[in-house]
Enzyme design. Structure first.
Site, PDB file in Angstrom:
ATOM      1  N   GLY A 248      83.501  16.732 -33.403  1.00 27.91           N
ATOM      2  CA  GLY A 248      82.902  16.860 -32.081  1.00 27.91           C
ATOM      3  C   GLY A 248      83.234  15.647 -31.237  1.00 27.91           C
TER       4      GLY A 248
ATOM      5  N   SER B 293      78.313  13.674 -26.446  1.00 28.57           N
ATOM      6  CA  SER B 293      77.575  12.420 -26.333  1.00 28.57           C
ATOM      7  C   SER B 293      77.113  11.906 -27.695  1.00 28.57           C
ATOM      8  CB  SER B 293      76.373  12.602 -25.401  1.00 28.57           C
ATOM      9  OG  SER B 293      75.525  13.635 -25.866  1.00 28.57           O
ATOM     10  N   MET B 294      76.605  12.811 -28.553  1.00 34.32           N
ATOM     11  CA  MET B 294      76.158  12.379 -29.883  1.00 34.32           C
ATOM     12  C   MET B 294      77.330  11.899 -30.720  1.00 34.32           C
ATOM     13  SD  MET B 294      73.497  11.996 -31.882  1.00 34.32           S
ATOM     14  CE  MET B 294      72.145  13.148 -31.566  1.00 34.32           C
ATOM     15  N   SER B 295      78.459  12.590 -30.614  1.00 35.02           N
ATOM     16  CA  SER B 295      79.653  12.159 -31.345  1.00 35.02           C
ATOM     17  C   SER B 295      80.135  10.807 -30.859  1.00 35.02           C
ATOM     18  CB  SER B 295      80.772  13.200 -31.186  1.00 35.02           C
ATOM     19  OG  SER B 295      80.377  14.446 -31.705  1.00 35.02           O
TER      20      SER B 295
ATOM     21  N   GLN C 259      68.800  12.494 -21.841  1.00 38.47           N
ATOM     22  CA  GLN C 259      68.611  13.942 -21.932  1.00 38.47           C
ATOM     23  C   GLN C 259      67.648  14.443 -20.858  1.00 38.47           C
ATOM     24  OE1 GLN C 259      67.417  13.746 -26.010  1.00 38.47           O
ATOM     25  NE2 GLN C 259      69.463  14.185 -26.804  1.00 38.47           N
TER      26      GLN C 259
ATOM     27  N   GLN D 258      68.187   8.011 -26.672  1.00 40.67           N
ATOM     28  CA  GLN D 258      68.962   9.111 -26.102  1.00 40.67           C
ATOM     29  C   GLN D 258      68.125  10.031 -25.229  1.00 40.67           C
ATOM     30  OE1 GLN D 258      71.645  11.093 -28.972  1.00 40.67           O
ATOM     31  NE2 GLN D 258      70.995   9.505 -30.382  1.00 40.67           N
TER      32      GLN D 258
ATOM     33  N   THR E 168      67.085  19.726 -26.570  1.00 39.56           N
ATOM     34  CA  THR E 168      67.833  18.799 -27.420  1.00 39.56           C
ATOM     35  C   THR E 168      67.803  19.323 -28.851  1.00 39.56           C
ATOM     36  OG1 THR E 168      65.997  17.389 -28.144  1.00 39.56           O
ATOM     37  CG2 THR E 168      66.902  16.965 -25.945  1.00 39.56           C
ATOM     38  N   CYS E 169      68.363  18.551 -29.764  1.00 40.78           N
ATOM     39  CA  CYS E 169      68.345  18.987 -31.157  1.00 40.78           C
ATOM     40  C   CYS E 169      66.940  18.952 -31.738  1.00 40.78           C
ATOM     41  CB  CYS E 169      69.283  18.123 -32.001  1.00 40.78           C
ATOM     42  SG  CYS E 169      68.901  16.363 -31.959  1.00 40.78           S
TER      43      CYS E 169
ATOM     44  N   ARG F 224      63.961  19.426 -29.643  1.00 40.28           N
ATOM     45  CA  ARG F 224      62.927  20.052 -28.815  1.00 40.28           C
ATOM     46  C   ARG F 224      63.523  21.014 -27.803  1.00 40.28           C
ATOM     47  NH1 ARG F 224      59.531  16.581 -27.600  1.00 40.28           N
ATOM     48  NH2 ARG F 224      60.446  14.935 -28.871  1.00 40.28           N
TER      49      ARG F 224
END
Length: 435
Positions: free
Chosen positions: A189, A192-194, A120, A116, A49-50, A52
């Site tokens: 973007g 999912s985050m967007s 993930q 989230q 992920t962003c 880890r």
């Protein structure tokens, strides 16, 4: 075989290095298979992920597993071994289980309690299953972790105690540009985050939302869900000047928003611009911080400011409650794993007893061939009940003892005393284990 985790996270690694180690898409698939090829690694999944990059593995040898995983992470990130070693953490057996449960509950996230991470972890397991690198051990462990994460959020206030990265970012945006209702936003973007950012902006009252994405169809679908409009990624430069707030979540490895773009957008405007970069690697050139009227918040600045680590009374209580759940669930998982070790022995014992009963009954019927059906049924049921009652206590007790330290020796004693072969396929599959 034992559980091992080797990883990097925002807690141990500067963002500038972490973004080099982050993998996705084909690179993630290749990393999975590169680790899985090692002779000491039976199963592997990767949570990337962003915040880890963690490799979970079912390994035959601790040192062999650590070496294999570290070498592969080094090759994929391009980081020298001595640099990587300074930031890697390693957990084994019980500590590995505890770490995964802690991650699933959101206690190891940059923003405590963010939700989230459950999705993930679920995606990491699904990919490993699709690629054939996850088997029974990691499937059972990860499914248990997902249940623990859901339990923590159901039974405590941890998800309310810690906001998501998007929520924290938008709170900072309000400090920089004022209240969000009525503001114009650009989301770069459509992943999912967007999607999360777009939905959060809409709930916050942002009325003009533009979504830019390389695949225009995805941008259109996301924009339509909040009554916004879509533009191709090439249209970002033109939209920055009209936006009060920009959220970028692409993570393509190149800057989607450059200093030149923002400088041009700010030439003819007097209102401030807030830019939130939630991508890993970064989407936004950090040089835009030098421009007047521009505020940039990215994962590195969040890390440096300690966001997610500030604990008030309510959050402290929630964290304590979650830690209690984790400790309880770690014990339950380890107990179940230790108990499962004796299952083949228990099945073998009951299978052997059943064979002895059937052999002795056959011998008895040969001696009294004139016995009627009712008599045979009564005798058969009586003998089986006697054997079942004799076996009940030792089989239940050996499974209870198996959860204690050194419990496997009781199963060994049973195998020796009754000359059992727990590896016999008939023993394992021919009878239902007593529960």
């Amino acid at each position: 075989m034992s559980i091992l985790v080797v990883g990097l996270s925002h807690r141990t690694t500067p963002v500038s290095l972490l973004e080099r180690a982050t993998v996705s898409g084909d690179a993630l698939v290749k990393l999975l298979h590169d680790v899985h090829r090692d002779e000491d690694v039976a199963e592997v999944l990767v949570v990337s992920t962003c915040n880890r990059v963690e490799v979970y593995a079912h390994v035959a040898r601790f040192h062999g597993g650590v070496t294999a995983i570290t070498d592969v992470l080094g090759r994929h990130s391009g980081l020298p071994h001595e640099v990587l070693a300074r930031h890697l953490y390693v957990h084994y057996q019980e500590r590995a289980v505890q770490h995964l449960f802690t991650v699933a509950c959101g206690l190891d996230s940059m923003v405590i309690g963010e939700q989230q991470i459950l999705g993930q972890i679920r995606s990491a397991l699904r990919l490993a299953q699709e690629e054939g690198t996850a088997g029974t051990a990691l499937n059972e462990l990860t499914q248990h972790a997902l249940r623990v994460g859901k339990r923590a959020r159901t039974e405590t206030a941890i998800d309310r105690a810690g906001a998501s990265l998007v929520g924290v970012g938008l709170s900072l945006a309000e400090q920089a540009i004022g209240q969000l209702p009525g503001k114009q936003a650009l989301v770069v973007g459509a992943g999912s985050m967007s999607s999360l950012a777009t939905a959060t902006l809409a709930r916050a009252g942002v009325t003009g939302i533009v979504v830019a994405n390389r695949t225009l169809e995805r941008a259109v679908r996301l924009a339509e869900s909040v009554g916004g409009r879509a533009v191709p990624l090439t249209g970002v430069a033109g939209e920055i000047g009209r936006a009060d707030l920009v959220v970028s979540c692409v993570g393509a490895g190149t800057y989607s928003i450059t200093e030149e773009m923002v400088e041009a957008a700010m030439r003819d405007r007097r209102s401030p611009l807030f830019v939130l970069d939630l991508a890993m690697p970064r989407d936004v050139d950090p040089a835009i911080r030098r421009l007047p009227g521009v505020t940039l918040v990215d994962l590195e600045s969040m890390q440096q400011d300690g966001l997610g680590s500030e604990i008030d009374g309510g959050r402290a209580k929630a964290i304590w409650e979650v830690k209690q759940i984790i400790a309880e669930e770690v014990d339950a998982y380890l107990d179940s794993q230790r108990a499962s070790v004796v299952t083949p022995t228990v099945v073998a014992l009951r299978s052997k007893a059943a064979e002895v009963v059937e052999a002795e009954l056959a011998r008895l019927w040969s001696r009294i061939p004139d016995a009627d059906t009712r008599t045979r049924d009564e005798i058969t049921n009586t003998v089986r009940r006697v054997v079942d009652k004799l076996l009940h206590a030792p089989t239940v007790r050996v499974k209870q003892l198996a959860t204690s330290p050194g419990g496997a020796q009781y199963a060994h004693a049973l195998r020796e005393l009754f000359d059992l072969d727990p590896q016999c396929p008939d023993a394992v599959t021919g009878l239902e284990v007593e529960r």
